[in-house]
Scaffold this motif. Structure first.
Motif, PDB file in Angstrom:
ATOM      1  N   ASP A 198      -6.324  -0.586  14.202  1.00 17.17           N
ATOM      2  CA  ASP A 198      -6.316  -2.051  14.143  1.00 17.17           C
ATOM      3  C   ASP A 198      -5.655  -2.622  15.390  1.00 17.17           C
ATOM      4  O   ASP A 198      -4.613  -2.150  15.833  1.00 17.17           O
ATOM      5  N   SER A 199      -6.275  -3.649  15.947  1.00 16.05           N
ATOM      6  CA  SER A 199      -5.707  -4.300  17.125  1.00 16.05           C
ATOM      7  C   SER A 199      -6.437  -5.610  17.358  1.00 16.05           C
ATOM      8  O   SER A 199      -7.477  -5.885  16.754  1.00 16.05           O
ATOM      9  N   ASP A 200      -5.864  -6.428  18.226  1.00 15.41           N
ATOM     10  CA  ASP A 200      -6.512  -7.690  18.575  1.00 15.41           C
ATOM     11  C   ASP A 200      -7.800  -7.417  19.348  1.00 15.41           C
ATOM     12  O   ASP A 200      -7.900  -6.455  20.108  1.00 15.41           O
ATOM     13  N   ASN A 201      -8.771  -8.298  19.134  1.00 13.06           N
ATOM     14  CA  ASN A 201     -10.030  -8.167  19.860  1.00 13.06           C
ATOM     15  C   ASN A 201      -9.906  -8.838  21.217  1.00 13.06           C
ATOM     16  O   ASN A 201      -9.786 -10.059  21.318  1.00 13.06           O
ATOM     17  N   ILE A 202      -9.908  -8.044  22.263  1.00 12.26           N
ATOM     18  CA  ILE A 202      -9.786  -8.589  23.626  1.00 12.26           C
ATOM     19  C   ILE A 202     -11.081  -8.431  24.410  1.00 12.26           C
ATOM     20  O   ILE A 202     -11.118  -8.684  25.611  1.00 12.26           O
ATOM     21  N   TRP A 203     -12.151  -8.026  23.730  1.00 17.27           N
ATOM     22  CA  TRP A 203     -13.351  -7.598  24.443  1.00 17.27           C
ATOM     23  C   TRP A 203     -14.326  -8.720  24.756  1.00 17.27           C
ATOM     24  O   TRP A 203     -15.311  -8.500  25.450  1.00 17.27           O
ATOM     25  N   GLY A 204     -14.074  -9.925  24.260  1.00 17.69           N
ATOM     26  CA  GLY A 204     -15.028 -11.007  24.497  1.00 17.69           C
ATOM     27  C   GLY A 204     -16.243 -10.848  23.596  1.00 17.69           C
ATOM     28  O   GLY A 204     -16.434  -9.822  22.954  1.00 17.69           O
ATOM     29  N   GLN A 205     -17.090 -11.869  23.552  1.00 15.17           N
ATOM     30  CA  GLN A 205     -18.222 -11.820  22.633  1.00 15.17           C
ATOM     31  C   GLN A 205     -19.564 -12.145  23.287  1.00 15.17           C
ATOM     32  O   GLN A 205     -20.560 -11.502  22.992  1.00 15.17           O
ATOM     33  N   ASN A 206     -19.589 -13.120  24.145  1.00 18.83           N
ATOM     34  CA  ASN A 206     -20.877 -13.647  24.605  1.00 18.83           C
ATOM     35  C   ASN A 206     -21.299 -13.165  25.992  1.00 18.83           C
ATOM     36  O   ASN A 206     -22.371 -13.511  26.458  1.00 18.83           O
ATOM     37  N   GLN A 207     -20.450 -12.375  26.651  1.00 19.61           N
ATOM     38  CA  GLN A 207     -20.795 -11.890  27.978  1.00 19.61           C
ATOM     39  C   GLN A 207     -21.637 -10.624  27.907  1.00 19.61           C
ATOM     40  O   GLN A 207     -21.568  -9.863  26.949  1.00 19.61           O
ATOM     41  N   SER A 208     -22.413 -10.385  28.948  1.00 17.26           N
ATOM     42  CA  SER A 208     -23.049  -9.090  29.087  1.00 17.26           C
ATOM     43  C   SER A 208     -21.983  -8.069  29.449  1.00 17.26           C
ATOM     44  O   SER A 208     -20.879  -8.426  29.886  1.00 17.26           O
ATOM     45  N   MET A 209     -22.292  -6.790  29.285  1.00 21.30           N
ATOM     46  CA  MET A 209     -21.320  -5.749  29.626  1.00 21.30           C
ATOM     47  C   MET A 209     -20.984  -5.784  31.114  1.00 21.30           C
ATOM     48  O   MET A 209     -19.831  -5.607  31.513  1.00 21.30           O
ATOM     49  N   ALA A 210     -21.984  -6.017  31.953  1.00 21.87           N
ATOM     50  CA  ALA A 210     -21.741  -6.051  33.392  1.00 21.87           C
ATOM     51  C   ALA A 210     -20.776  -7.171  33.758  1.00 21.87           C
ATOM     52  O   ALA A 210     -19.919  -7.015  34.635  1.00 21.87           O
ATOM     53  N   ASP A 211     -20.896  -8.321  33.077  1.00 20.80           N
ATOM     54  CA  ASP A 211     -19.984  -9.431  33.346  1.00 20.80           C
ATOM     55  C   ASP A 211     -18.603  -9.174  32.739  1.00 20.80           C
ATOM     56  O   ASP A 211     -17.580  -9.505  33.339  1.00 20.80           O
ATOM     57  N   ALA A 212     -18.576  -8.592  31.547  1.00 19.17           N
ATOM     58  CA  ALA A 212     -17.285  -8.290  30.911  1.00 19.17           C
ATOM     59  C   ALA A 212     -16.468  -7.341  31.778  1.00 19.17           C
ATOM     60  O   ALA A 212     -15.238  -7.469  31.861  1.00 19.17           O
ATOM     61  N   LEU A 213     -17.141  -6.417  32.448  1.00 25.54           N
ATOM     62  CA  LEU A 213     -16.431  -5.441  33.263  1.00 25.54           C
ATOM     63  C   LEU A 213     -16.078  -5.971  34.649  1.00 25.54           C
ATOM     64  O   LEU A 213     -15.731  -5.197  35.549  1.00 25.54           O
ATOM     65  N   LYS A 214     -16.143  -7.281  34.811  1.00 20.36           N
ATOM     66  CA  LYS A 214     -15.548  -7.923  35.984  1.00 20.36           C
ATOM     67  C   LYS A 214     -14.190  -8.520  35.641  1.00 20.36           C
ATOM     68  O   LYS A 214     -13.467  -8.962  36.534  1.00 20.36           O
ATOM     69  N   ASP A 215     -13.858  -8.543  34.359  1.00 23.65           N
ATOM     70  CA  ASP A 215     -12.597  -9.110  33.892  1.00 23.65           C
ATOM     71  C   ASP A 215     -11.492  -8.063  34.025  1.00 23.65           C
ATOM     72  O   ASP A 215     -11.542  -7.021  33.362  1.00 23.65           O
ATOM     73  N   PRO A 216     -10.466  -8.300  34.872  1.00 26.26           N
ATOM     74  CA  PRO A 216      -9.406  -7.294  35.070  1.00 26.26           C
ATOM     75  C   PRO A 216      -8.708  -6.893  33.781  1.00 26.26           C
ATOM     76  O   PRO A 216      -8.354  -5.729  33.601  1.00 26.26           O
ATOM     77  N   GLU A 217      -8.502  -7.856  32.861  1.00 22.56           N
ATOM     78  CA  GLU A 217      -7.818  -7.526  31.614  1.00 22.56           C
ATOM     79  C   GLU A 217      -8.639  -6.550  30.781  1.00 22.56           C
ATOM     80  O   GLU A 217      -8.106  -5.587  30.211  1.00 22.56           O
ATOM     81  N   ILE A 218      -9.947  -6.782  30.713  1.00 21.89           N
ATOM     82  CA  ILE A 218     -10.818  -5.882  29.962  1.00 21.89           C
ATOM     83  C   ILE A 218     -10.880  -4.517  30.634  1.00 21.89           C
ATOM     84  O   ILE A 218     -10.822  -3.469  29.984  1.00 21.89           O
ATOM     85  N   LEU A 219     -10.983  -4.506  31.962  1.00 22.77           N
ATOM     86  CA  LEU A 219     -11.043  -3.233  32.684  1.00 22.77           C
ATOM     87  C   LEU A 219      -9.783  -2.404  32.458  1.00 22.77           C
ATOM     88  O   LEU A 219      -9.854  -1.189  32.259  1.00 22.77           O
ATOM     89  N   ARG A 220      -8.615  -3.048  32.494  1.00 23.58           N
ATOM     90  CA  ARG A 220      -7.371  -2.307  32.245  1.00 23.58           C
ATOM     91  C   ARG A 220      -7.370  -1.710  30.837  1.00 23.58           C
ATOM     92  O   ARG A 220      -6.855  -0.613  30.613  1.00 23.58           O
ATOM     93  N   ALA A 221      -7.948  -2.441  29.886  1.00 22.80           N
ATOM     94  CA  ALA A 221      -7.975  -1.953  28.503  1.00 22.80           C
ATOM     95  C   ALA A 221      -8.907  -0.760  28.339  1.00 22.80           C
ATOM     96  O   ALA A 221      -8.825  -0.051  27.333  1.00 22.80           O
ATOM     97  N   THR A 222      -9.796  -0.512  29.303  1.00 23.62           N
ATOM     98  CA  THR A 222     -10.692   0.646  29.218  1.00 23.62           C
ATOM     99  C   THR A 222     -10.093   1.889  29.857  1.00 23.62           C
ATOM    100  O   THR A 222     -10.722   2.952  29.823  1.00 23.62           O
TER     101      THR A 222
END
Length: 357
Positions: A198-222
């Motif tokens: 269980d954890s907070d959802n930080i992955w976003g919802q409406n972006q494509s994967m290619a756009d989501a992986l431009k977000d530094p916060e999301i990239l650090r979480a991967t």
């Protein structure tokens, strides 16, 4: 701006009864799983591209005294990536590889039962067809993005077409690695394994994967050692990545001494602050980190590494398992290198590099 974004009646959650909204966490988990999966696949392809540059002398790395492979034929060994499965995962992965690695469109081929559904990718120059055997014989890296029920028939089609050196990367989590090994009659297979908490959802919802992986916060979480977001990678995948890189070098007959130098350049080229102050603190890879002492004693100096069964690497303890788990500074180096490969800093407070569009 999408004027429909704020319309409650058009949102996914609108038609779900209040007592059943508990299950909405599965939507965030699915999003996080796909985001991490695509990021790790892109990281793996980035490594292979960088390895090829090192091997093919972009910086004078290859020394004829320490490597015996045919450089002319090796130049033809471009990173040719195949994807079997053109559903949501296959399409998102294709865009991530095109934009975040990047893989040239002419070096990407997708096989799906409905190639006409991939018109946008075809416009970009990606080859799209329904010919699994031809794709399998062409690809150097093959991603399996099909449904579990489809996999046995697909394996039957392609098992005699795969070259021994082809790296098969499976997203079909329902098929265990030993079963996949039998279905494909192949040992050069990686399959990331993820666990959930269980954890907070930080992955976003409406972006494509290619756009989501431009977000530094999301990239650090991967990052492989990061548990933020509730999707946790089994670190055996990272070990298999190392042995997969070694197998690439073995297939080109690169001497083991030179492979160790390449591993240091590939994984330890970005230094922690402590290593910058004292270079002796920086870890260095040695033969004993990848093979047992008995085998090392019988290994001639001018010989490649042996060929490693990646299935065994992911299912059993290896010398590298022990070294990696016992060396926190190496884990820190790999985290830093992972972030650097995507052009971001490891920590939020350090700021981040602006990623290309």
């Amino acid at each position: 701006m999408n004027i429909l974004d704020d319309l409650e009646s058009l949102k996914f959650e609108y038609g779900i009864p209040e007592e059943e909204r508990y299950w909405l966490y599965l939507k965030g988990r699915y999003r996080g799983l796909m985001t991490k999966g695509c990021a790790h696949a892109a990281f793996f392809c980035k490594l292979l591209c960088t390895l090829r540059e090192l091997l093919h002398g972009s910086s004078g790395t290859v020394d004829s005294r320490s490597a015996t492979f045919n450089a002319a034929s090796a130049e033809d060994e471009k990173i040719k990536v195949g994807i079997i499965g053109g559903g949501h995962l296959g399409k998102q992965l294709a865009y991530v590889l095109l934009r975040r690695v990047p893989i040239p469109a002419e070096n990407l081929w997708i096989s799906t039962r409905r190639p006409e559904s991939l018109a946008e990718l075809q416009k970009l120059g990606v080859r799209c067809s329904c010919d699994n055997p031809s794709l399998a014989s062409w690809a150097k890296v093959l991603f399996l993005c099909c449904l579990p029920a489809q996999l046995p028939n697909i394996c039957l089609e392609i098992q005699n077409k795969l070259e021994r050196t082809c790296l098969v990367y499976s997203f079909v989590s329902a098929i265990p690695l030993p079963r996949l090994k039998l279905l494909l009659n192949h040992t050069n297979i990686l399959r990331p394994h993820y666990q959930f908490e269980d954890s907070d959802n930080i992955w976003g919802q409406n972006q494509s994967m290619a756009d989501a992986l431009k977000d530094p916060e999301i990239l650090r979480a991967t990052c492989p050692y990061c548990n933020i977001g509730g999707v946790i990678l089994n670190i055996k995948w990272l070990e298999a990545v190392f042995y997969a890189v070694i197998n690439v070098c073995t297939s080109m007959n690169v001497f083991h001494s030179h492979v160790l130098q390449l591993l240091n350049k590939l994984f330890l080229s970005v230094h922690l602050e402590s290593c910058k102050k004292d270079i002796s603190l920086c870890p260095k890879f040695r033969l004993i980190h990848f093979m047992n002492k008995t085998y090392i004693r019988n290994l001639f100096r001018k010989r490649p590494f042996p060929w490693f069964d990646l299935i065994a690497v992911q299912l059993k303890e290896t010398p590298f398992s022990q070294y990696l788990s016992a060396t926190p500074v190496l884990q820190d180096h790999l985290t830093l290198m992972y972030c650097d490969s995507f052009g971001i800093s490891q920590n939020k407070e350090e700021g981040s590099t602006v990623l290309p569009p």
